[in-house]
Design a protein around this motif. Structure first.
Motif, PDB file in Angstrom:
ATOM      1  N   GLU A 332       2.031   1.307   7.060  1.00  0.00           N
ATOM      2  CA  GLU A 332       1.076   0.438   6.365  1.00  0.00           C
ATOM      3  C   GLU A 332      -0.029   1.266   5.712  1.00  0.00           C
ATOM      4  OE1 GLU A 332      -1.468  -3.620   7.006  1.00  0.00           O
ATOM      5  OE2 GLU A 332       0.658  -3.419   7.419  1.00  0.00           O
ATOM      6  N   PHE A 333      -0.521   2.260   6.428  1.00  0.00           N
ATOM      7  CA  PHE A 333      -1.502   3.181   5.840  1.00  0.00           C
ATOM      8  C   PHE A 333      -0.947   3.777   4.551  1.00  0.00           C
ATOM      9  CE2 PHE A 333      -2.225   7.660   5.076  1.00  0.00           C
ATOM     10  CZ  PHE A 333      -3.607   7.758   4.971  1.00  0.00           C
ATOM     11  N   LEU A 334       0.282   4.276   4.610  1.00  0.00           N
ATOM     12  CA  LEU A 334       0.847   4.999   3.475  1.00  0.00           C
ATOM     13  C   LEU A 334       1.114   4.070   2.294  1.00  0.00           C
ATOM     14  CD1 LEU A 334       1.586   7.943   2.870  1.00  0.00           C
ATOM     15  CD2 LEU A 334       3.964   7.338   3.333  1.00  0.00           C
ATOM     16  N   LEU A 335       1.503   2.843   2.563  1.00  0.00           N
ATOM     17  CA  LEU A 335       1.730   1.894   1.478  1.00  0.00           C
ATOM     18  C   LEU A 335       0.415   1.573   0.771  1.00  0.00           C
ATOM     19  CD1 LEU A 335       3.555   0.125  -0.168  1.00  0.00           C
ATOM     20  CD2 LEU A 335       3.477  -1.604   1.650  1.00  0.00           C
ATOM     21  N   SER A 336      -0.649   1.396   1.544  1.00  0.00           N
ATOM     22  CA  SER A 336      -1.961   1.164   0.948  1.00  0.00           C
ATOM     23  C   SER A 336      -2.411   2.390   0.155  1.00  0.00           C
ATOM     24  CB  SER A 336      -2.979   0.840   2.042  1.00  0.00           C
ATOM     25  OG  SER A 336      -4.269   0.670   1.512  1.00  0.00           O
ATOM     26  N   PHE A 337      -2.151   3.571   0.701  1.00  0.00           N
ATOM     27  CA  PHE A 337      -2.487   4.823   0.004  1.00  0.00           C
ATOM     28  C   PHE A 337      -1.743   4.919  -1.325  1.00  0.00           C
ATOM     29  CE2 PHE A 337      -1.491   9.203  -1.042  1.00  0.00           C
ATOM     30  CZ  PHE A 337      -2.704   9.850  -0.900  1.00  0.00           C
ATOM     31  N   ALA A 338      -0.427   4.660  -1.296  1.00  0.00           N
ATOM     32  CA  ALA A 338       0.389   4.755  -2.509  1.00  0.00           C
ATOM     33  C   ALA A 338      -0.081   3.760  -3.563  1.00  0.00           C
ATOM     34  CB  ALA A 338       1.860   4.513  -2.165  1.00  0.00           C
ATOM     35  N   ALA A 383       4.371  -3.048  -4.396  1.00  0.00           N
ATOM     36  CA  ALA A 383       3.613  -2.501  -3.280  1.00  0.00           C
ATOM     37  C   ALA A 383       2.577  -3.501  -2.784  1.00  0.00           C
ATOM     38  CB  ALA A 383       2.934  -1.203  -3.705  1.00  0.00           C
ATOM     39  N   ARG A 384       1.917  -4.197  -3.689  1.00  0.00           N
ATOM     40  CA  ARG A 384       0.887  -5.161  -3.309  1.00  0.00           C
ATOM     41  C   ARG A 384       1.480  -6.305  -2.505  1.00  0.00           C
ATOM     42  NH1 ARG A 384      -4.056  -4.708  -2.317  1.00  0.00           N
ATOM     43  NH2 ARG A 384      -3.288  -5.621  -0.407  1.00  0.00           N
ATOM     44  N   VAL A 385       2.583  -6.852  -2.973  1.00  0.00           N
ATOM     45  CA  VAL A 385       3.219  -7.974  -2.277  1.00  0.00           C
ATOM     46  C   VAL A 385       3.720  -7.536  -0.904  1.00  0.00           C
ATOM     47  CG1 VAL A 385       5.191  -9.549  -2.316  1.00  0.00           C
ATOM     48  CG2 VAL A 385       3.825  -9.204  -4.385  1.00  0.00           C
ATOM     49  N   MET A 386       4.346  -6.368  -0.845  1.00  0.00           N
ATOM     50  CA  MET A 386       4.872  -5.879   0.431  1.00  0.00           C
ATOM     51  C   MET A 386       3.735  -5.599   1.413  1.00  0.00           C
ATOM     52  SD  MET A 386       8.214  -5.823   0.003  1.00  0.00           S
ATOM     53  CE  MET A 386       9.160  -4.589   0.889  1.00  0.00           C
ATOM     54  N   LEU A 387       2.627  -5.084   0.931  1.00  0.00           N
ATOM     55  CA  LEU A 387       1.481  -4.825   1.798  1.00  0.00           C
ATOM     56  C   LEU A 387       0.915  -6.128   2.340  1.00  0.00           C
ATOM     57  CD1 LEU A 387      -0.389  -2.587   2.909  1.00  0.00           C
ATOM     58  CD2 LEU A 387      -1.816  -2.884   0.869  1.00  0.00           C
ATOM     59  N   ASP A 391       4.945  -5.412   5.242  1.00  0.00           N
ATOM     60  CA  ASP A 391       6.364  -5.052   5.149  1.00  0.00           C
ATOM     61  C   ASP A 391       6.556  -3.637   4.606  1.00  0.00           C
ATOM     62  OD1 ASP A 391       9.007  -5.548   5.587  1.00  0.00           O
ATOM     63  OD2 ASP A 391       9.323  -6.762   3.801  1.00  0.00           O
ATOM     64  N   ALA A 392       5.750  -2.712   5.126  1.00  0.00           N
ATOM     65  CA  ALA A 392       5.826  -1.337   4.645  1.00  0.00           C
ATOM     66  C   ALA A 392       7.152  -0.679   5.000  1.00  0.00           C
ATOM     67  CB  ALA A 392       4.666  -0.521   5.217  1.00  0.00           C
ATOM     68  N   TYR A 393       7.753  -1.059   6.117  1.00  0.00           N
ATOM     69  CA  TYR A 393       9.029  -0.457   6.529  1.00  0.00           C
ATOM     70  C   TYR A 393      10.078  -0.660   5.445  1.00  0.00           C
ATOM     71  CZ  TYR A 393      13.170   0.570   9.386  1.00  0.00           C
ATOM     72  OH  TYR A 393      14.348   1.093   9.879  1.00  0.00           O
ATOM     73  N   HIS A 394      10.257  -1.896   4.986  1.00  0.00           N
ATOM     74  CA  HIS A 394      11.285  -2.176   3.979  1.00  0.00           C
ATOM     75  C   HIS A 394      10.926  -1.559   2.626  1.00  0.00           C
ATOM     76  CE1 HIS A 394      12.585  -5.584   6.746  1.00  0.00           C
ATOM     77  NE2 HIS A 394      13.616  -4.772   6.653  1.00  0.00           N
ATOM     78  N   PHE A 395       9.626  -1.449   2.337  1.00  0.00           N
ATOM     79  CA  PHE A 395       9.227  -0.808   1.088  1.00  0.00           C
ATOM     80  C   PHE A 395       9.717   0.640   1.060  1.00  0.00           C
ATOM     81  CE2 PHE A 395       6.450   1.786  -1.497  1.00  0.00           C
ATOM     82  CZ  PHE A 395       6.320   1.046  -2.656  1.00  0.00           C
ATOM     83  N   PHE A 396       9.391   1.403   2.098  1.00  0.00           N
ATOM     84  CA  PHE A 396       9.772   2.814   2.110  1.00  0.00           C
ATOM     85  C   PHE A 396      11.262   3.005   2.370  1.00  0.00           C
ATOM     86  CE2 PHE A 396       5.162   3.224   2.894  1.00  0.00           C
ATOM     87  CZ  PHE A 396       4.859   4.021   1.795  1.00  0.00           C
ATOM     88  N   GLN A 397      11.864   2.076   3.061  1.00  0.00           N
ATOM     89  CA  GLN A 397      13.321   2.147   3.244  1.00  0.00           C
ATOM     90  C   GLN A 397      14.026   2.019   1.901  1.00  0.00           C
ATOM     91  OE1 GLN A 397      15.376  -1.275   5.057  1.00  0.00           O
ATOM     92  NE2 GLN A 397      16.300   0.162   6.518  1.00  0.00           N
ATOM     93  N   SER A 398      13.488   1.203   1.013  1.00  0.00           N
ATOM     94  CA  SER A 398      14.134   0.956  -0.281  1.00  0.00           C
ATOM     95  C   SER A 398      14.155   2.200  -1.168  1.00  0.00           C
ATOM     96  CB  SER A 398      13.423  -0.188  -1.014  1.00  0.00           C
ATOM     97  OG  SER A 398      12.164   0.246  -1.538  1.00  0.00           O
ATOM     98  N   VAL A 399      13.228   3.139  -0.910  1.00  0.00           N
ATOM     99  CA  VAL A 399      13.170   4.358  -1.723  1.00  0.00           C
ATOM    100  C   VAL A 399      13.567   5.587  -0.896  1.00  0.00           C
ATOM    101  CG1 VAL A 399      11.492   3.446  -3.353  1.00  0.00           C
ATOM    102  CG2 VAL A 399      10.680   4.598  -1.278  1.00  0.00           C
ATOM    103  N   ASN A 400      14.204   5.329   0.233  1.00  0.00           N
ATOM    104  CA  ASN A 400      14.704   6.407   1.102  1.00  0.00           C
ATOM    105  C   ASN A 400      13.586   7.361   1.509  1.00  0.00           C
ATOM    106  OD1 ASN A 400      16.803   7.678   2.538  1.00  0.00           O
ATOM    107  ND2 ASN A 400      17.129   9.174   0.899  1.00  0.00           N
ATOM    108  N   ALA A 401      12.437   6.807   1.858  1.00  0.00           N
ATOM    109  CA  ALA A 401      11.263   7.633   2.178  1.00  0.00           C
ATOM    110  C   ALA A 401      10.815   7.507   3.630  1.00  0.00           C
ATOM    111  CB  ALA A 401      10.112   7.259   1.251  1.00  0.00           C
ATOM    112  N   LEU A 402      11.570   6.774   4.453  1.00  0.00           N
ATOM    113  CA  LEU A 402      11.238   6.720   5.872  1.00  0.00           C
ATOM    114  C   LEU A 402      11.502   8.085   6.509  1.00  0.00           C
ATOM    115  CD1 LEU A 402      12.812   3.307   6.977  1.00  0.00           C
ATOM    116  CD2 LEU A 402      10.392   3.786   6.523  1.00  0.00           C
TER     117      LEU A 402
END
Length: 421
Positions: A332-338, A383-387, A391-402
């Motif tokens: 969640e931190f990283l999604l807000s950062f991005a 990113a805004r909607v996912m935050l 739902d940060a897990y699925h956001f980063f999973q979608s770009v293979n960044a976990l």
């Protein structure tokens, strides 16, 4: 690896930081001398099994005991029994483990030594409710606290006053044996009595404090739980309690140590490193936004640091859950950062939990770079909607960044690294 591969560099940096605070690296030098009598090893936390294994490898003389760790965090031991239980919500296995630990320290003499191995996660794993409190009560309260945004200090205050073993009570059960507590700290400030709710440390908080925290976060508890706190039956032994005289406490690994190791790793690669703090707390999305603003200031204006540089921080953020998505506080931190840096071409970042588990997920955290938001947009994700949906897990999973490390068997909490080139 090179800085031409920033994401790879950041992941190597994280692994180096985790290795620096492993039990194998930090524990041997802290072991006490063997006693005249028996040595009983007890412990709880995500690092407890790894710590027990190190004790077995380095201890001279007789040894027995039992430790409890999270499912999947065990380690092979021959003389110390390792039990696995649930975290972050306790289960019956954790309750039984706590009872077994109390049994292991009963009937000791003044010549005996209790070596207590404590690390983050121990509070949920060492789950023995106070008389009149049921495991189901503690499970309900734990879930509510985890969703509320309460700090670790607040959560552990409540846990202590509903427990038969935390808040110093375990140390009292070891009497008259000497107790030496070795800790891997996962709490901002490294307060020994907060780590795993301080089972062998006296406690300066009260039942009134616990009630105030429940009220602050509007957490409803059963009438018998409230009565237990209001009556004062849940009070813990205070710091001036003479029964703790002669006991010893040593912190063997901290977030500061991991950050310093990461800074040295970066400097060896020719990147100046700046440690903001090892004790940052607050809402993960707010801390992400603040770190993002700082990274942009460096990238655009060269202040307060000059690029290239690495910005490091640790601590423990929280997430107030409002959506129904997946993701721990680091994602969640990283999604807000991005979302804040909006694909700035000079900025990369990583946020992971040093125990290898971001909240209750299967990843340690995630990594992001200049193309992360664009890749997610191509997949139809905002990113805004996912935050907003946590739902940060699925956001980063979608770009293979976990980032998936599996259990690291140590735990000094959040690790954040921002690379500005």
């Amino acid at each position: 690896m090179s800085i031409q591969q920033p994401a790879v560099f950041l992941q190597s940096l994280f692994q180096h930081a985790v290795d620096s605070v492993s039990a194998a690296r930090c524990l041997p030098a802290a072991l006490p001398a063997p006693p005249a009598g028996r040595t009983v090893v007890i412990g709880a936390g995500k690092a407890a099994a790894a710590m027990a294994q190190v004790v077995e490898q380095h201890w001279q003389g007789e040894l027995s005991g039992v430790v409890v760790t999270r499912y999947g965090h065990g380690a092979a031991c021959e003389r110390i029994r390792v039990v696995e239980a649930a975290h972050p919500v306790p289960d019956a296995a954790g309750e039984q483990a706590a009872q077994d630990i109390l049994s292991a320290v009963s009937g000791l003499s003044a010549d005996d030594l209790v070596l207590c191995l404590i690390s983050g996660g121990g509070s949920a794993l060492l789950a023995l409710p106070a008389p009149g409190i049921q495991l189901q009560d503690k499970q309900q309260i734990n879930r509510a606290l985890l969703r509320s945004g309460a700090t670790i200090h607040e959560m552990n205050c409540v846990r202590k006053h509903l427990s038969a073993i935390k808040g110093g009570r375990l140390a009292l059960a070891c009497a008259p044996a000497k107790v030496v507590t070795l800790l891997i700290s996962d709490v901002p400030g490294d307060d020994p009595d907060i780590i795993a709710s301080g089972p062998t440390l006296p406690d300066a908080t009260s039942c009134a404090d616990a009630l105030a925290i429940l009220g602050k976060y509007a957490i409803t508890v059963a009438p018998h739980v409230r009565e237990h706190l209001e009556s004062g039956r849940g009070e813990t032994p205070w710091p001036d309690d003479v029964r703790f005289a002669g006991h010893q406490t040593r912190i063997v690994a901290t977030a500061a140590m991991a950050l310093e190791a990461a800074a040295a790793f970066a400097k060896a690669a020719g990147i100046p490193a700046h440690i903001l703090s090892d004790g940052i707390e607050g809402e993960a999305r707010d801390i992400g936004k603040m770190h993002g603003a700082l990274a942009l200031e460096v990238a655009r204006k060269g202040q307060p640091f000059t690029a290239p540089c690495l910005i490091l921080s640790g601590g423990e953020t929280t997430v107030t859950v409002r959506g129904n998505g997946r993701g721990g506080r680091n994602a969640e931190f990283l999604l807000s950062f991005a979302h804040t840096v909006q694909g700035n071409p000079r900025i990369w970042a990583l946020a992971c939990d040093t125990d290898g588990i971001d909240g209750s997920e299967d990843n340690a955290g995630a990594v992001c770079g200049p193309d992360t938001l664009a890749q997610a947009a191509d997949a139809g994700l905002s990113a805004r909607v996912m935050l907003d949906n946590n739902d940060a897990y699925h956001f980063f999973q979608s770009v293979n960044a976990l980032i998936t490390t599996g259990p690291t068997r140590t735990n000094v909490n959040d690790f954040r690294a921002i690379l500005v080139l």
